[in-house]
Write a protein that holds these residues in place. Structure first.
Motif, short mmCIF file in Angstrom:
data_model
loop_
_atom_site.label_atom_id
_atom_site.label_comp_id
_atom_site.label_asym_id
_atom_site.label_seq_id
_atom_site.Cartn_x
_atom_site.Cartn_y
_atom_site.Cartn_z
N VAL A 1 0.87 -1.18 0.00
CA VAL A 1 0.00 0.00 0.00
C VAL A 1 0.90 1.23 0.00
CG1 VAL A 1 -1.75 1.30 1.26
CG2 VAL A 1 -1.83 -1.21 1.26
N VAL A 2 0.71 2.11 -0.99
CA VAL A 2 1.53 3.31 -1.11
C VAL A 2 0.62 4.53 -1.08
CG1 VAL A 2 3.21 4.53 -2.54
CG2 VAL A 2 3.21 2.03 -2.49
N GLY A 3 0.78 5.34 -0.02
CA GLY A 3 -0.05 6.53 0.15
C GLY A 3 0.29 7.65 -0.81
N ASP A 4 1.58 7.75 -1.18
CA ASP A 4 2.04 8.79 -2.10
C ASP A 4 3.11 8.15 -2.99
OD1 ASP A 4 3.19 10.92 -3.45
OD2 ASP A 4 3.39 12.19 -1.68
N GLU B 1 6.80 9.17 -3.21
CA GLU B 1 7.72 8.82 -2.13
C GLU B 1 8.20 7.37 -2.20
OE1 GLU B 1 5.85 9.85 1.57
OE2 GLU B 1 5.79 11.98 1.06
N PHE B 2 7.70 6.59 -3.18
CA PHE B 2 8.10 5.19 -3.30
C PHE B 2 9.34 5.09 -4.19
CE2 PHE B 2 8.10 0.83 -4.70
CZ PHE B 2 7.69 0.14 -3.56
N PRO B 3 10.44 4.57 -3.65
CA PRO B 3 11.68 4.47 -4.44
C PRO B 3 11.48 3.63 -5.71
CG PRO B 3 12.08 3.94 -2.13
CD PRO B 3 10.59 4.04 -2.30
N GLY B 4 11.85 4.20 -6.84
CA GLY B 4 11.75 3.47 -8.10
C GLY B 4 10.36 3.40 -8.69
N HIS B 5 9.43 4.20 -8.17
CA HIS B 5 8.06 4.17 -8.70
C HIS B 5 8.06 4.37 -10.21
CE1 HIS B 5 4.22 6.16 -9.86
NE2 HIS B 5 3.78 5.06 -9.28
N ILE B 6 7.28 3.58 -10.90
CA ILE B 6 7.14 3.68 -12.35
C ILE B 6 5.86 4.47 -12.64
CG2 ILE B 6 6.81 2.41 -14.50
CD1 ILE B 6 8.30 0.05 -13.08
N ALA B 7 6.01 5.62 -13.25
CA ALA B 7 4.86 6.49 -13.51
C ALA B 7 4.31 6.24 -14.91
CB ALA B 7 5.27 7.94 -13.35
N CYS B 8 3.33 5.33 -15.00
CA CYS B 8 2.66 5.12 -16.29
C CYS B 8 1.75 6.31 -16.57
CB CYS B 8 1.86 3.82 -16.27
SG CYS B 8 2.90 2.35 -16.11
N SER B 9 1.25 6.95 -15.50
CA SER B 9 0.45 8.17 -15.64
C SER B 9 0.83 9.12 -14.52
CB SER B 9 -1.04 7.85 -15.54
OG SER B 9 -1.78 9.05 -15.42
N SER B 10 1.05 10.36 -14.87
CA SER B 10 1.38 11.38 -13.87
C SER B 10 0.18 11.70 -12.98
CB SER B 10 1.89 12.64 -14.55
OG SER B 10 0.87 13.18 -15.37
N LEU B 11 -1.01 11.25 -13.38
CA LEU B 11 -2.21 11.50 -12.59
C LEU B 11 -2.32 10.57 -11.38
CD1 LEU B 11 -4.78 12.05 -15.47
CD2 LEU B 11 -3.62 13.78 -14.10
N SER B 12 -1.58 9.48 -11.39
CA SER B 12 -1.62 8.52 -10.29
C SER B 12 -0.93 9.10 -9.06
CB SER B 12 -0.94 7.22 -10.72
OG SER B 12 -0.92 6.31 -9.64
N LYS B 13 -1.61 9.07 -7.91
CA LYS B 13 -1.07 9.64 -6.67
C LYS B 13 -0.86 8.59 -5.58
CE LYS B 13 -1.09 13.74 -8.38
NZ LYS B 13 0.08 14.05 -9.15
N SER B 14 -1.71 7.57 -5.52
CA SER B 14 -1.55 6.49 -4.55
C SER B 14 -1.85 5.16 -5.24
CB SER B 14 -2.43 6.70 -3.32
OG SER B 14 -3.80 6.72 -3.65
N GLU B 15 -1.41 4.07 -4.60
CA GLU B 15 -1.46 2.77 -5.29
C GLU B 15 -1.52 1.64 -4.28
OE1 GLU B 15 1.27 0.59 -8.75
OE2 GLU B 15 1.85 2.54 -7.95
N ILE B 16 -2.16 0.55 -4.71
CA ILE B 16 -2.12 -0.70 -3.96
C ILE B 16 -1.83 -1.83 -4.95
CG2 ILE B 16 -4.63 -1.07 -4.09
CD1 ILE B 16 -4.39 -2.42 -1.28
N VAL B 17 -0.98 -2.74 -4.53
CA VAL B 17 -0.64 -3.91 -5.34
C VAL B 17 -0.87 -5.15 -4.50
CG1 VAL B 17 1.30 -5.16 -6.38
CG2 VAL B 17 0.99 -2.72 -6.85
#
Length: 154
Positions: free
Chosen positions: A91-94, A97-113
């Protein structure tokens, strides 16, 4: 959305998925159904889909809903690979701040995998959900999404 309402919504989606997927044992079809239901039933979901490991251990996009996705994710980089490599939900709130985050879209702000395991327990794929809002996902999302992805290879 309050956690009680969120949990109830996930439980209703779980029952709907459980009923719909009885038509086939195809993991691909089940993933497609799950992605569509989650994406259209939960308002905060911006991108909802699966990345799966292919024969060469590449992480390749699978069934999804939302804007065009990255087709292949750089090995051992980003949130999806963290889920694959640890075998645990992330779970990533921002995402910034996640090291190595892959930005497929700049609109994405938080994520869960959430890892997807086959019947033997091997991680085969991950469910990846992005939101346009910070801190969208929490423990309720993790617990409920893990239950839903467990239906794929039941």
């Amino acid at each position: 959305m309050a956690n009680k309402n969120k949990s109830g919504r996930y439980q209703r989606i779980f029952r709907q998925v459980e009923e719909l997927i009885q038509a086939t044992e195809s993991p691909w079809s089940r993933m497609s159904t799950i992605a569509a239901l989650l994406h259209h039933k939960i308002p905060d979901y911006f991108w909802t889909g699966f990345y799966f490991l292919d024969e060469e251990d590449n992480l390749i996009v699978g069934p999804y809903q939302g804007p065009v996705a990255c087709l292949k994710l750089k090995k051992d980089t980003g949130v999806c690979w963290a889920g694959i490599n640890t075998g645990k939900s992330v779970v990533v709130g921002d995402v910034e701040e996640f090291p190595g985050h892959i930005a497929c879209s700049s609109l994405s702000k938080s994520e869960i995998v959430v890892p997807v395991r086959d019947k033997s327990g091997k991680v085969m794929a991950v469910l990846d959900v992005d939101s346009r809002e910070l801190n969208t996902f929490d423990e309720t999302d993790r617990v409920e999404l893990e239950k839903i992805v467990d239906l794929i290879y039941q």
